[in-house]
Design a protein around this motif. Structure first.
Motif, PDB file in Angstrom:
ATOM      1  N   LYS A 309       0.797  -1.229  -0.035  1.00 42.39           N
ATOM      2  CA  LYS A 309      -0.086   0.071  -0.009  1.00 42.39           C
ATOM      3  C   LYS A 309       0.758   1.359  -0.006  1.00 42.39           C
ATOM      4  O   LYS A 309       0.642   2.229  -0.631  1.00 42.39           O
ATOM      5  CB  LYS A 309      -0.915   0.086   1.114  1.00 42.39           C
ATOM      6  CG  LYS A 309      -2.067   0.979   1.312  1.00 42.39           C
ATOM      7  CD  LYS A 309      -2.956   0.907   2.457  1.00 42.39           C
ATOM      8  CE  LYS A 309      -3.821   2.115   2.496  1.00 42.39           C
ATOM      9  NZ  LYS A 309      -4.753   1.929   3.766  1.00 42.39           N
ATOM     10  N   ALA A 314      -1.838  -2.743  -5.172  1.00 44.01           N
ATOM     11  CA  ALA A 314      -3.001  -3.343  -4.773  1.00 44.01           C
ATOM     12  C   ALA A 314      -2.601  -4.651  -4.398  1.00 44.01           C
ATOM     13  O   ALA A 314      -1.664  -5.347  -4.958  1.00 44.01           O
ATOM     14  CB  ALA A 314      -4.101  -3.284  -5.653  1.00 44.01           C
ATOM     15  N   TYR A 316      -4.259  -8.679  -3.761  1.00 44.37           N
ATOM     16  CA  TYR A 316      -5.552  -9.647  -3.771  1.00 44.37           C
ATOM     17  C   TYR A 316      -5.275 -10.746  -2.758  1.00 44.37           C
ATOM     18  O   TYR A 316      -3.971 -11.567  -3.167  1.00 44.37           O
ATOM     19  CB  TYR A 316      -6.028  -9.811  -5.008  1.00 44.37           C
ATOM     20  CG  TYR A 316      -6.317  -8.691  -5.823  1.00 44.37           C
ATOM     21  CD1 TYR A 316      -7.691  -7.880  -5.790  1.00 44.37           C
ATOM     22  CD2 TYR A 316      -5.366  -8.094  -6.549  1.00 44.37           C
ATOM     23  CE1 TYR A 316      -7.832  -6.977  -6.525  1.00 44.37           C
ATOM     24  CE2 TYR A 316      -5.715  -6.805  -7.490  1.00 44.37           C
ATOM     25  CZ  TYR A 316      -6.761  -6.373  -7.427  1.00 44.37           C
ATOM     26  OH  TYR A 316      -7.214  -5.195  -7.881  1.00 44.37           O
ATOM     27  N   ALA A 424     -10.015 -11.415   5.802  1.00 46.62           N
ATOM     28  CA  ALA A 424     -11.016 -10.474   5.706  1.00 46.62           C
ATOM     29  C   ALA A 424     -10.979  -9.350   6.655  1.00 46.62           C
ATOM     30  O   ALA A 424     -11.056  -8.148   6.132  1.00 46.62           O
ATOM     31  CB  ALA A 424     -12.385 -11.146   6.142  1.00 46.62           C
ATOM     32  N   CYS A 427      -7.974  -7.062   5.350  1.00 48.13           N
ATOM     33  CA  CYS A 427      -8.384  -6.152   4.191  1.00 48.13           C
ATOM     34  C   CYS A 427      -9.575  -5.274   4.404  1.00 48.13           C
ATOM     35  O   CYS A 427      -9.270  -4.113   4.124  1.00 48.13           O
ATOM     36  CB  CYS A 427      -9.020  -7.128   3.185  1.00 48.13           C
ATOM     37  SG  CYS A 427      -7.724  -8.430   2.216  1.00 48.13           S
ATOM     38  N   GLY A 431      -7.341  -2.164   3.179  1.00 48.51           N
ATOM     39  CA  GLY A 431      -7.885  -1.982   1.902  1.00 48.51           C
ATOM     40  C   GLY A 431      -7.492  -3.063   0.912  1.00 48.51           C
ATOM     41  O   GLY A 431      -7.408  -2.524  -0.467  1.00 48.51           O
ATOM     42  N   CYS A 432      -7.054  -4.177   1.271  1.00 44.05           N
ATOM     43  CA  CYS A 432      -6.953  -5.139   0.324  1.00 44.05           C
ATOM     44  C   CYS A 432      -8.329  -5.742  -0.158  1.00 44.05           C
ATOM     45  O   CYS A 432      -9.161  -5.518   0.527  1.00 44.05           O
ATOM     46  CB  CYS A 432      -5.817  -6.155   0.594  1.00 44.05           C
ATOM     47  SG  CYS A 432      -5.969  -6.984   2.451  1.00 44.05           S
ATOM     48  N   GLN A 433      -7.846  -6.837  -1.082  1.00 39.26           N
ATOM     49  CA  GLN A 433      -9.289  -7.575  -1.657  1.00 39.26           C
ATOM     50  C   GLN A 433      -9.159  -9.043  -1.279  1.00 39.26           C
ATOM     51  O   GLN A 433      -8.107  -9.555  -1.599  1.00 39.26           O
ATOM     52  CB  GLN A 433      -9.631  -7.144  -2.976  1.00 39.26           C
ATOM     53  CG  GLN A 433      -9.847  -5.777  -3.182  1.00 39.26           C
ATOM     54  CD  GLN A 433     -10.937  -5.175  -2.729  1.00 39.26           C
ATOM     55  OE1 GLN A 433     -12.111  -5.854  -2.688  1.00 39.26           O
ATOM     56  NE2 GLN A 433     -10.932  -3.911  -2.230  1.00 39.26           N
ATOM     57  N   THR A 434     -10.203  -9.654  -0.743  1.00 45.82           N
ATOM     58  CA  THR A 434     -10.011 -11.194  -0.554  1.00 45.82           C
ATOM     59  C   THR A 434     -11.495 -11.856  -0.750  1.00 45.82           C
ATOM     60  O   THR A 434     -12.411 -11.081  -0.799  1.00 45.82           O
ATOM     61  CB  THR A 434      -9.487 -11.374   0.872  1.00 45.82           C
ATOM     62  OG1 THR A 434      -9.322 -12.858   1.040  1.00 45.82           O
ATOM     63  CG2 THR A 434     -10.567 -10.917   1.874  1.00 45.82           C
ATOM     64  N   THR A 435     -11.343 -13.056  -0.759  1.00 46.58           N
ATOM     65  CA  THR A 435     -12.604 -13.934  -0.936  1.00 46.58           C
ATOM     66  C   THR A 435     -12.158 -15.219  -0.131  1.00 46.58           C
ATOM     67  O   THR A 435     -11.146 -15.514  -0.077  1.00 46.58           O
ATOM     68  CB  THR A 435     -13.094 -14.214  -2.180  1.00 46.58           C
ATOM     69  OG1 THR A 435     -14.364 -14.479  -2.164  1.00 46.58           O
ATOM     70  CG2 THR A 435     -12.226 -15.105  -3.102  1.00 46.58           C
ATOM     71  N   LEU A 478     -12.031 -10.673  -8.431  1.00 49.53           N
ATOM     72  CA  LEU A 478     -11.552  -9.716  -7.686  1.00 49.53           C
ATOM     73  C   LEU A 478     -11.071  -8.661  -8.399  1.00 49.53           C
ATOM     74  O   LEU A 478     -11.099  -7.271  -7.945  1.00 49.53           O
ATOM     75  CB  LEU A 478     -10.591 -10.310  -6.430  1.00 49.53           C
ATOM     76  CG  LEU A 478     -11.047 -11.132  -5.467  1.00 49.53           C
ATOM     77  CD1 LEU A 478      -9.941 -11.560  -4.545  1.00 49.53           C
ATOM     78  CD2 LEU A 478     -11.879 -10.614  -4.470  1.00 49.53           C
ATOM     79  N   ALA A 481     -13.588  -6.809 -10.665  1.00 47.07           N
ATOM     80  CA  ALA A 481     -14.589  -6.229 -10.038  1.00 47.07           C
ATOM     81  C   ALA A 481     -14.083  -4.615  -9.849  1.00 47.07           C
ATOM     82  O   ALA A 481     -14.983  -3.629  -9.745  1.00 47.07           O
ATOM     83  CB  ALA A 481     -15.001  -6.574  -8.763  1.00 47.07           C
TER      84      ALA A 481
END
Length: 481
Positions: A309, A314, A316, A424, A427, A431-435, A478, A481
Motif C-alpha cells: 500500500k 494493490a 488480492y 477479511a 483487508c 484496503g486489500c481485496q479477498t474472498t 476480484l 470488480a
C-alpha cells in the motif's frame, strides 16, 4: 462435653479449610489461572504475542531475482540458486520457476505477481501423473510442475487478457514457503513496479512453525482421568509437583524436531494432556499452536499489505482451501479416555479401515459412528465417517464430519479455514481485496460431495489444471470488480 467440644473444633477447622480451598479456587478462576493449558512452551508464547518464530531459521536468503537483459531492455530473472532449488532461505532447497521479465512493465501493461508456496507455483500433485489433456513437466531441479499455461499464473493471465486487460502475470511462488517466506519475496518484487500482488497462500504455515519448534522439550505428562483435573487449585499444585517428580525420574521430557507433521501434533496433544481434555470450542481449536499459526499469518499478511500500500500497489488475497477428503496427518485422543475406551475405539477403527478399502460405505459409516461415539475428538473417526456418508449419498452430512476431522488434525499441516477470516479482517483494515475459497468450495461440496474436491485437487494442497482455473477465476473476479 470435652469430646463434643473437640468435634466442634475439628468440624470448624475442616469447614475453615474447605472454605479457604473454595476461596482459592474461586480466585484462581476469576483471574483465569490454570485455565486448562498449564503447559505453554515459551517459544509458542512468543509466537502468539509477536507473530513470528524467534531466532529459529535464517531469513537472509539473498536475492530471488537478478539482473539479466530481456530483448535489449533492462530485465530480471530468477536467481540460479532458486531456479535450481538451492536457495538458502527457508526451507533449504526451495524451488521457483525460471521467470524472465523486464525491470518495469511495458507502457499500458498491468503487471501482477503471484506469490505463495508450491500450490501458487504450480507444483504437480504428488503421485498424479496427469490427465488426458496435460502432463507435468520437470523444472531445472527435477520438481514436477504443471505447464505454465495451466498453472495459476498462466490461467489468471489468460482470463485477464480475455476480459480486455493488457496484463502480464509473473509467477514468484516458491516451494514450501509460509507467510514469512512470502513476505520476504513480496518485499523484493515490489521493486519491479507491479500493479498488484496476488497472494495464494496458507497451506505451509504449519511447515514454518514446525521448523521453528524444532528442539522443544515436551514434558511426559501422566494421564489425568479423574474429576480432579478440572479443579484449578489441583492444577496449580500439580504444575509444581509433577516437574519435580519428572526430574527425579531422570526422563522428564523428550524433544521434537524437524518439519514432520508429528512436531506440532505432539506439542498440541501434550497441551491436551496438560488440560485434561481436548482444547476445542465450538468446533475451532483453542490450543497454543493454533493461536500461533493465526498470529503469524495475520502479522505477515499485514506487513505485506502495508508495504504494498505504501507503494501504491494493490493486494488480492485468497487463502488456500484444504482438501477435506485428504487423510488427517496426525490424530490424537481425548486424554480422559481409559484403556477400555481406547480399546473399543481401536476395534471400531480396525473395522472401518478395511471397509473403506472395500468401498463398503455403509460398513464404514457403522464402524466410524462407533469411533466418534467413543472419542468425539478423533480426527480419524470423523474423517472416516465423512467418507462413508459421502459414499452413501449424504454430501452435506459428510462435509460436516470432514470439517470436524480437519479441525482435529493436530499436525496443522493444511490451511486453517480461519485464515480466510483473518484475511477479511486485514483487508477491512488495510484496503486489500479477498474472498473465502474454503467456504465457496464447502458450499459446492454440500451439494455434490467430495467429487468437487477430487476434480480440483491431486493431493492435500496441489491443484490440477481445473483447480487452478477455479482459483484463477476467484482472483480474476476480484481484479475485474
Amino acid at each position: 462435653m470435652a469430646r463434643t467440644g473437640r468435634w466442634k473444633a475439628r468440624l470448624a477447622a475442616l469447614g475453615l479449610g474447605l472454605g479457604l480451598i473454595a476461596v482459592a479456587e474461586l480466585a484462581l478462576r476469576m483471574v483465569g489461572a490454570a485455565d486448562g493449558v498449564s503447559w505453554r512452551p515459551s517459544r509458542l508464547v512468543y509466537v502468539v504475542e509477536n507473530g513470528e518464530v524467534k531466532g529459529e531459521f535464517e531469513v537472509g536468503a539473498g536475492a530471488h531475482f537478478v539482473a539479466e537483459p530481456l530483448d535489449g531492455q533492462p530485465g530480471m530473472r530468477t536467481a540460479e540458486a532458486f531456479a535450481l532449488g538451492r536457495g538458502k532461505g527457508f526451507p533449504v532447497n526451495g524451488a521457483m520457476r525460471d521467470e524472465h521479465f523486464t525491470t518495469v512493465p511495458a507502457p499500458g501493461t498491468e503487471r501482477y505477481v503471484v506469490l505463495g508456496g508450491s500450490a501458487a507455483m504450480g507444483q504437480a500433485p504428488i503421485g498424479r501423473r496427469g490427465g488426458a489433456h496435460w502432463q507435468p513437466e520437470k523444472l531445472a531441479n527435477g520438481v514436477q510442475a504443471l505447464p505454465d499455461g495451466l498453472a495459476l499464473s498462466g490461467q489468471l493471465e489468460q482470463r485477464l487478457i480475455q476480459a480486455g486487460r493488457r496484463a502480464e502475470v509473473i509467477n514468484a511462488g516458491m516451494i514450501a514457503q509460509d507467510s514469512a517466506g512470502v513476505q520476504r519475496i513480496a518485499r523484493e518484487v515490489l521493486e519491479f513496479s507491479p500493479t498488484a500482488l496476488v497472494l495464494y497462500m496458507g497451506n505451509n504455515e504449519g511447515i514454518g512453525l514446525s521448523a521453528g519448534m524444532g528442539g522443544v522439550d515436551i514434558p511426559r505428562l501422566p494421564a489425568m482421568r479423574s474429576v480432579m483435573h478440572q479443579v484449578r487449585l489441583y492444577r496449580v499444585l500439580a504444575d509444581l509437583v509433577l516437574p519435580a517428580r519428572q526430574r527425579m525420574a531422570q526422563a522428564p521430557t523428550e524433544q521434537v524436531s524437524g518439519m514432520l507433521p508429528e512436531v506440532l501434533g505432539r506439542i498440541t496433544l501434550t497441551q491436551w494432556q496438560s488440560a485434561g481434555h481436548p482444547l476445542m470450542r465450538d468446533g475451532e481449536p483453542t490450543d497454543e499452536v493454533y493461536g500461533a499459526l493465526l498470529a503469524r499469518f495475520e502479522r505477515n499478511l499485514r506487513t505485506i499489505v502495508t508495504e504494498a500500500k505504501d507503494r501504491g500497489v494493490a493486494v488480492y488475497v485468497v487463502p488456500t482451501a484444504p482438501h477435506l477428503g485428504y487423510l488427517p496427518f496426525f490424530t490424537g485422543h481425548d486424554p480422559a479416555l481409559g484403556p477400555a475406551e481406547l480399546g473399543a475405539f481401536s476395534e471400531a477403527l480396525n473395522a472401518a479401515r478395511p471397509a473403506e478399502q472395500r468401498r463398503d460405505w455403509p460398513g464404514v459409516v457403522e464402524a466410524a459412528r462407533r469411533c466418534v461415539a467413543v472419542d468425539p475428538s478423533s480426527a480419524a473417526g470423523h474423517h472416516l465417517l465423512g467418507l462413508g456418508l459421502d459414499g452413501t449419498g449424504h454430501p452435506s452430512e459428510a462435509m460436516d464430519e470432514l470439517v470436524k476431522g480437519h479441525a482435529l488434525d493436530l499436525s496443522r499441516k493444511r490451511t486453517q479455514p480461519a485464515f480466510a477470516r483473518v484475511a477479511a479482517e486485514v483487508c477491512a483494515d488495510l484496503g486489500c481485496q479477498t474472498t473465502d475459497a474454503h467456504s465457496a468450495l464447502l458450499a459446492e461440496g454440500r451439494q455434490r460431495g467430495l467429487a468437487v474436491y477430487n476434480e480440483r485437487y491431486g493431493d492435500h494442497e496441489h491443484l490440477v489444471p481445473e483447480g487452478n482455473a477455479w482459483v484463477a477465476g476467484l482472483f480474476a473476479d476480484l481484479i475485474l470488480a
